[in-house]
Motif scaffolding. Structure first.
Motif, PDB file in Angstrom:
ATOM      1  N   ARG A   1       0.717  -1.245   0.140  1.00 43.29           N
ATOM      2  CA  ARG A   1      -0.263   0.043   0.179  1.00 43.29           C
ATOM      3  C   ARG A   1       0.833   1.328  -0.123  1.00 43.29           C
ATOM      4  NH1 ARG A   1      -5.187   1.022   2.392  1.00 43.29           N
ATOM      5  NH2 ARG A   1      -4.637   2.274   4.111  1.00 43.29           N
TER       6      ARG A   1
ATOM      7  N   VAL B   1       2.483   1.712  -3.417  1.00 40.69           N
ATOM      8  CA  VAL B   1       1.633   2.050  -4.543  1.00 40.69           C
ATOM      9  C   VAL B   1       1.260   3.653  -4.194  1.00 40.69           C
ATOM     10  CG1 VAL B   1      -0.832   1.957  -4.960  1.00 40.69           C
ATOM     11  CG2 VAL B   1       0.776  -0.056  -4.744  1.00 40.69           C
ATOM     12  N   LEU B   2       1.026   4.041  -2.943  1.00 38.96           N
ATOM     13  CA  LEU B   2       0.799   5.296  -2.576  1.00 38.96           C
ATOM     14  C   LEU B   2       1.744   6.473  -2.976  1.00 38.96           C
ATOM     15  CD1 LEU B   2      -1.286   4.932   0.637  1.00 38.96           C
ATOM     16  CD2 LEU B   2      -2.271   6.042  -1.378  1.00 38.96           C
TER      17      LEU B   2
ATOM     18  N   ASP C   1      -5.229  -1.117  -7.131  1.00 42.15           N
ATOM     19  CA  ASP C   1      -4.046  -1.765  -6.848  1.00 42.15           C
ATOM     20  C   ASP C   1      -4.192  -1.540  -5.305  1.00 42.15           C
ATOM     21  OD1 ASP C   1      -0.811  -1.515  -8.514  1.00 42.15           O
ATOM     22  OD2 ASP C   1      -2.527  -2.778  -8.554  1.00 42.15           O
ATOM     23  N   LEU C   2      -4.706  -0.479  -4.845  1.00 39.25           N
ATOM     24  CA  LEU C   2      -4.874  -0.061  -3.370  1.00 39.25           C
ATOM     25  C   LEU C   2      -5.717  -1.158  -2.724  1.00 39.25           C
ATOM     26  CD1 LEU C   2      -5.042   3.826  -3.055  1.00 39.25           C
ATOM     27  CD2 LEU C   2      -3.235   2.282  -1.915  1.00 39.25           C
TER      28      LEU C   2
ATOM     29  N   THR D   1      -5.208  -3.853   0.458  1.00 39.85           N
ATOM     30  CA  THR D   1      -5.862  -3.517   1.576  1.00 39.85           C
ATOM     31  C   THR D   1      -6.463  -4.715   2.274  1.00 39.85           C
ATOM     32  OG1 THR D   1      -6.145  -1.300   0.779  1.00 39.85           O
ATOM     33  CG2 THR D   1      -7.186  -1.738   2.422  1.00 39.85           C
TER      34      THR D   1
ATOM     35  N   ASP E   1     -10.401   1.411   5.721  1.00 37.00           N
ATOM     36  CA  ASP E   1     -10.163   1.929   4.227  1.00 37.00           C
ATOM     37  C   ASP E   1     -10.904   1.278   3.041  1.00 37.00           C
ATOM     38  OD1 ASP E   1      -7.024   3.832   4.101  1.00 37.00           O
ATOM     39  OD2 ASP E   1      -9.121   4.449   4.602  1.00 37.00           O
TER      40      ASP E   1
ATOM     41  N   LEU F   1     -12.637   2.703  -0.427  1.00 33.20           N
ATOM     42  CA  LEU F   1     -11.825   2.594  -1.549  1.00 33.20           C
ATOM     43  C   LEU F   1     -12.833   1.969  -2.513  1.00 33.20           C
ATOM     44  CD1 LEU F   1      -8.364   1.353  -0.340  1.00 33.20           C
ATOM     45  CD2 LEU F   1      -8.894   3.454  -1.244  1.00 33.20           C
TER      46      LEU F   1
END
Length: 822
Positions: free
Chosen positions: A55, A58-59, A215-216, A220, A226, A230
Motif C-alpha cells: 500500500r 503504491v501510494l 491496486d490499493l 488493503t 479503508d 476505496l
C-alpha cells in the motif's frame, strides 16, 4: 496528441471486461482479474503485512505522479491570467469567450487535486500501517462531475485552441511551448509541453487514478477501515469511466463513408512491409470494413502532414493464406546480427551522452543533434530487426508481406481482422475521391502517433528495468480439450518485443503444470508477455517464409513490469487471463550488478565457483567433466535447436543439474539424457559465469582489451595468439575445446539461427568479464549493458571464433616474438 495513444490504451484496458470491475466480486474478498493486457492482474491473496507494505509503495508512486499532474495543470493555468488581462485591452490575444472555452474547468480540477495532494502527502510521509486515507479517494471520486463537464467541452476546447493558433502567432508560440515544473527532487527544472498535450492530461488522469484504486484495494485487508471507502471510490470512478469512454471513442475513431455509414478505426500501428525486395516502414490502419496501408508524405515546413495510401484491401476480400498455400516470399536478406548489436551499442552510447548533457545543463541544440542521431539508429534497428512473417492476400489480386518482431503482434492483427470479418461485409472499390477522403482522415483518427522508439518518449516516462527477471511459469487452466501445450515469454527491448524463453511441451492435457523457472535479461523493459501455444506435429504445416512449423496460439496476455511491484526480494505471484485461459506465474527481479558478481564457492569439493585448475587436477582431466558432458549432449541433440544458448533453460532444471555435478553423482549421464536441452546449455553457461575468475583470467583481461583494439591485422594476430599462450594450460585447453564446439553450433546457423556473432554475444562477457566487477558502480542503464567493455568482450571471442582452427600443440610450439609484458 502524443500522450493520447497511451492514455486511451490504459482506458481501454480498464474497460476491456465489464465483469472485471463488478464490485460484488471485490466484496466477497475474491481477487479481481482484468481482461488480457491489464497491468494490474493479481490472483493471489496477499498476507496482511506485505499488503500494507505494498500500500505504501503504491501510494508513494501515486503521490509522485500526482505532483507531476499538479505541475502540468499549473503550467496550463499560467498563461490564462495574462490572456484574460489582454482580453479587455485594445489588442486582445484571445476573446474572453475563447479563453473560457479553452481553459474550461481547469482551475476547479487544479484546486481539487491540490487539496487532495496536500492532505495525502503527510499521511504517506509519516507512514503508519493503520493510516486511513480512503475518505480522501472517496472525496476525489465524488468530485468527478467536474471532469464530466471538462470531457463534454474537451473537443470544443481543442478545436478552439487550434483555430486560435492558426489565426494568432502570439497564441501559437504560447501554446507550443508551455513550461512544466519538474518534481522537487528532479534535476530538470522545467520541460516544454504543448497545450494540446496538457489538455489531454485530465482524461488520462482519471484512468490512472482508477487503476491505482484497483491496486490499493488489492493490497488493503478486507477488515481495514479503508476497504469500503476505496470500494465506493472505485465504483464511482468505474461508472464515470464507462460513461466518458462512450463519449470519447466514437468521436475519436469514426469517419463517415459516402453512403452515410460509420466507418470506425479499430486498430492502427507501424509495421515493416517487404516491398520490391526491401523493407519499408508503413502505418497500417484497420477500419471496420477495410485495411489500409499508408506512409507519411514528405511535406514542406508549416504544412499539415498527410498520409499517402500505398494499397488497401476491403475486409470482404482479405484472406490469410495457410502455411502450405503461401508461396515462398521474395528473398529479403536478414540484417547481420553484429550490425544490429552495433546499432544497440550506438543507441546506448548516445543515450548516456544525452543524459550527461542534460545533467550538465548542456545546449539544447547539442541535445537535439544527439537525439536526431539516436532516432536514426533506433529507426534502422526497428526497420531491420523484425523477422516473423505476416502475409495477407487480396482474393482478387496481390499478396502482401509484413515482418514483425513478435508472434503476439501477428496474432493481434489477425484476430482483430477475423473478428470484423464475422460481420456481413460487402466487397467494394473506392473511387479516387473516396480513397483521398479516407486517407485524409487517417491523420486525425490515428491512435499511434509516433514510431515506437525511445527518442520519441517523454523524459518523465519510465526508462524501464535493466537486469534479470526471474519468472516461474506454474500452470494453466481453462482449456476445453486435451492438447500438447507450451508457453513462451517475451519482453520489450529497444522499442520492440523479443522472445526470451519457452517452457517444455506438456502433452495431452487440459491442465498443464510446468513449474519451470527462467532467467530473462531485461534491457530497459517495461512489459512481460506470455503466449500459450498448442504444439503442432504435422509436417505439412510448414511456413514457407521461415521453414518453421506453425503452432496455434491458444491465448496471450501482457502485464506491465512495475518497478515498485517487481523490485522486491520476494516472489510476486500473479495470474494472467487470456481468452478464458488462466496462466499462473511468479516473478522477481534482480538488478544487473547483483547478478553479475563472480562468487567463489565456499565448498571446494564441487565444481561450480571453484578454480578450473583445481577441478581438472582433482579429476585428472584436461577439460572439466561438466564442460565435456554438456558439450557432448548439446552436439548430440541440441545443435539444431532454434536459439540454443540464447533461449533460457528452466532455472529449476539448471539448479538440479548444478547440484548433481557438484556432488559428482553417478546418475549424471542418465539425468542429462532426460533433461531439456536448453537447461543443459544453461548449465554450461552458468558454470563459466560462476568461475571465481573468468576463463581468460583477470590478469590478462587488460591485455585482451588492448589487443582487440589494435588496428594492424598482423600486430593484432601476434598479440591475440601470444595472450592465448600466456593462459594457464587448463584454461587454454578448455577455451579451445569450447571454441571448436561453438564453431560447430554456428555451422548449423540456417537451422538454429545462431551465428558466430550471436554466440560471441552470449559467451563473450561470460568468459571475459573480470571478477572485480562488484567494485564498479552499479550497472543499471542501457549504456552499462552495451558499454564498450562489454562490446569489446564480445569482439575478443568473435575474433577467436572467426580464426582458422587453433591447436594447443601448435600454439605452444610456435613462439612468436611479442614484446608486450602481460
Amino acid at each position: 496528441m502524443e500522450e493520447e495513444e497511451e492514455a486511451i490504451g490504459l482506458l481501454d484496458k480498464v474497460l476491456e471486461d465489464e465483469d472485471v470491475f463488478l464490485l460484488e466480486e471485490c466484496e466477497l474478498g475474491t481477487p479481481t482479474s482484468p481482461g488480457s493486457g491489464s497491468p494490474f492482474l493479481m490472483a493471489v491473496k496477499v498476507e496482511a503485512g506485505k499488503g500494507l507494505e505494498m500500500r505504501k509503495l503504491v501510494l508513494s508512486g501515486f503521490l509522485a505522479s500526482e505532483e507531476i499532474y499538479i505541475n502540468q495543470l499549473e503550467a496550463l493555468l499560467l498563461p490564462m491570467k495574462p490572456l484574460k488581462a489582454t482580453a479587455t485591452t485594445s489588442q486582445p490575444v484571445l476573446t474572453i469567450q475563447q479563453i473560457e472555452t479553452i481553459f474550461y474547468k481547469i482551475q476547479d480540477i487544479y484546486e481539487i487535486h491540490k487539496e487532495f495532494y496536500d492532505n495525502l502527502c503527510p499521511k504517506v510521509q509519516q507512514w503508519d500501517s493503520q493510516v486511513t486515507m480512503g475518505h480522501l479517494f472517496q472525496k476525489l471520486a465524488s468530485q468527478l462531475g467536474v471532469y464530466k463537464a471538462f470531457v463534454d467541452n474537451y473537443k470544443v476546447a481543442l478545436e478552439t485552441a487550434e483555430k486560435c493558433s492558426q489565426s494568432n502567432n502570439q497564441f501559437q508560440k504560447i501554446s507550443e511551448e508551455l513550461k512544466v515544473k519538474g518534481p522537487k527532487d528532479s534535476k530538470d527544472s522545467h520541460t516544454s509541453v504543448t497545450m494540446e498535450a496538457l489538455l489531454y492530461k485530465p482524461i488520462d488522469r482519471v484512468t490512472r487514478s482508477t487503476l491505482v484504486l484497483h491496486d490499493l484495494l488489492k493490497h488493503t485487508p478486507v477488515d481495514h477501515p479503508d476497504y469500503p471507502l476505496l470500494q465506493d471510490a472505485l465504483r464511482i470512478s468505474q461508472n464515470f469511466l464507462s460513461s466518458i469512454n462512450e463519449d470519447i471513442d466514437p468521436r475519436r475513431t469514426a469517419v463517415t463513408t459516402p453512403k452515410g455509414e460509420t466507418r470506425q478505426l479499430v486498430k492502427d500501428g507501424f509495421l515493416v512491409e517487404v516491398s520490391e525486395g526491401s523493407r519499408k516502414l508503413r502505418h497500417v490502419f484497420l477500419f471496420t470494413d477495410v485495411l489500409l496501408c499508408a506512409k507519411l508524405k514528405k511535406t514542406s515546413a508549416g504544412k499539415h502532414q498527410q498520409y499517402d495510401c500505398k494499397w488497401y484491401i476491403p475486409l470482404a476480400d482479405l484472406v490469410f493464406p495457410s502455411p502450405e498455400e503461401s508461396e515462398a516470399s521474395p528473398h529479403v536478406h536478414p540484417f547481420p546480427d553484429h550490425e544490429l548489436e552495433d546499432m544497440k551499442m550506438k543507441i546506448s552510447a548516445l543515450k548516456s551522452e544525452i543524459q550527461k548533457e542534460k545533467a550538465n545543463k548542456g545546449q539544447s541544440r547539442a541535445i537535439e543533434r544527439l537525439k536526431k542521431k539516436m532516432f536514426e539508429n533506433e529507426f534502422l534497428l526497428l526497420l531491420n530487426s523484425p523477422t516473423i512473417p505476416f502475409r495477407i492476400h487480396n482474393r482478387n489480386g496481390k499478396s502482401y508481406l509484413f515482418l514483425l518482431s513478435s508472434d503476439y503482434e501477428r496474432s493481434e492483427w489477425r484476430e482483430a481482422i477475423q473478428k470484423l470479418q464475422k460481420k456481413d461485409l460487402q466487397a467494394f472499390v473506392l473511387s479516387s475521391v473516396e480513397l483521398q477522403v479516407l486517407t485524409g482522415s487517417c491523420f486525425k483518427l490515428r491512435t499511434v502517433h509516433n514510431i515506437p522508439v525511445t527518442s520519441n518518449k517523454d523524459d518523465d516516462e519510465s526508462p524501464g528495468l535493466y537486469g534479470f527477471l526471474h519468472v516461474i511459469v506454474h500452470s494453466a487452466k481453462g482449456f476445453k480439450q486435451s492438447a500438447h501445450l507450451y508457453c513462451t515469454l517475451e519482453v520489450d527491448s529497444f522499442g520492440y518485443f523479443v522472445s526470451k524463453a519457452k517452457t517444455r511441451v506438456f502433452r495431452d492435457t487440459t491442465e498443464p503444470k510446468w513449474d519451470e523457472e527462467f532467467e530473462i535479461e531485461l534491457e530497459g523493459s517495461q512489459s512481460l508477455r506470455i503466449l500459450c501455444y498448442e504444439k503442432c506435429y504435422d509436417k505439412t504445416k510448414v511456413n514457407k517464409d521461415n521453414n518453421e512449423i506453425v503452432d496455434k496460439i491458444m491465448g496471450k496476455g501482457q502485464i506491465q513490469l512495475d518497478p515498485q511491484t517487481v523490485e522486491t526480494k520476494n516472489w510476486h505471484t500473479d495470474v494472467i487471463e487470456m481468452n478464458g485461459i488462466k496462466v499462473e506465474f511468479s516473478m522477481k527481479f534482480t538488478s544487473r550488478d547483483m547478478s553479475l558478481k563472480r562468487t567463489p564457492s565456499k565448498k571446494q569439493t564441487g565444481v561450480f565457483g571453484v578454480k578450473i585448475s583445481v577441478v581438472t587436477k582433482r579429476e585428472r582431466s584436461k577439460v572439466p567433466y561438466i564442460v565435456r558432458q554438456c558439450v557432448e549432449e548439446v552436439e548430440k541433440r541440441g545443435i539444431e535447436e532454434v536459439g540454443i544458448y540464447r533461449i533460457s533453460g528452466v532455472a529449476t532444471d539448471i539448479q538440479a543439474l548444478k547440484a548433481v555435478f557438484d556432488a559428482n553423482n553417478k546418475d549424471i549421464l542418465l539425468m542429462l539424457s532426460d533433461m531439456d536441452i536448453n537447461a543443459i546449455a544453461g548449465t554450461l553457461k552458468l558454470y563459466f559465469r560462476e568461475l571465481p575468475e573468468p576463463l581468460l583470467t583477470d590478469r590478462l583481461y587488460p591485455a585482451f582489451m588492448e589487443g582487440i583494439a589494435l588496428s594492424d591485422p598482423a600486430a593484432k594476430e601476434n598479440c591475440m595468439m601470444h595472450l592465448l599462450r600466456s593462459l594457464p594450460d587448463p584454461n587454454l585447453i578448455t577455451f579451445l575445446f569450447l571454441l571448436e564446439h561453438l564453431k560447430r553450433v554456428a555451422e548449423k546457423e540456417p537451422i538454429n539461427k545462431m551465428s558466430l556473432h550471436n554466440l560471441a554475444t552470449v559467451f563473450g562477457p561470460t568468459l571475459l568479464r573480470p571478477s572485480e566487477v562488484e567494485s564498479k558502480a552499479h550497472l543499471t542503464s542501457a549504456a552499462d549493458i552495451w558499454s564498450h567493455d562489454v562490446m569489446a568482450q564480445v569482439q575478443v571471442l568473435l575474433y577467436y571464433l572467426q580464426h582458422p582452427p587453433i591447436s594447443f600443440a601448435e600454439l605452444k610450439r610456435n613462439t612468436l616474438y611479442f614484446s608486450t609484458d602481460v
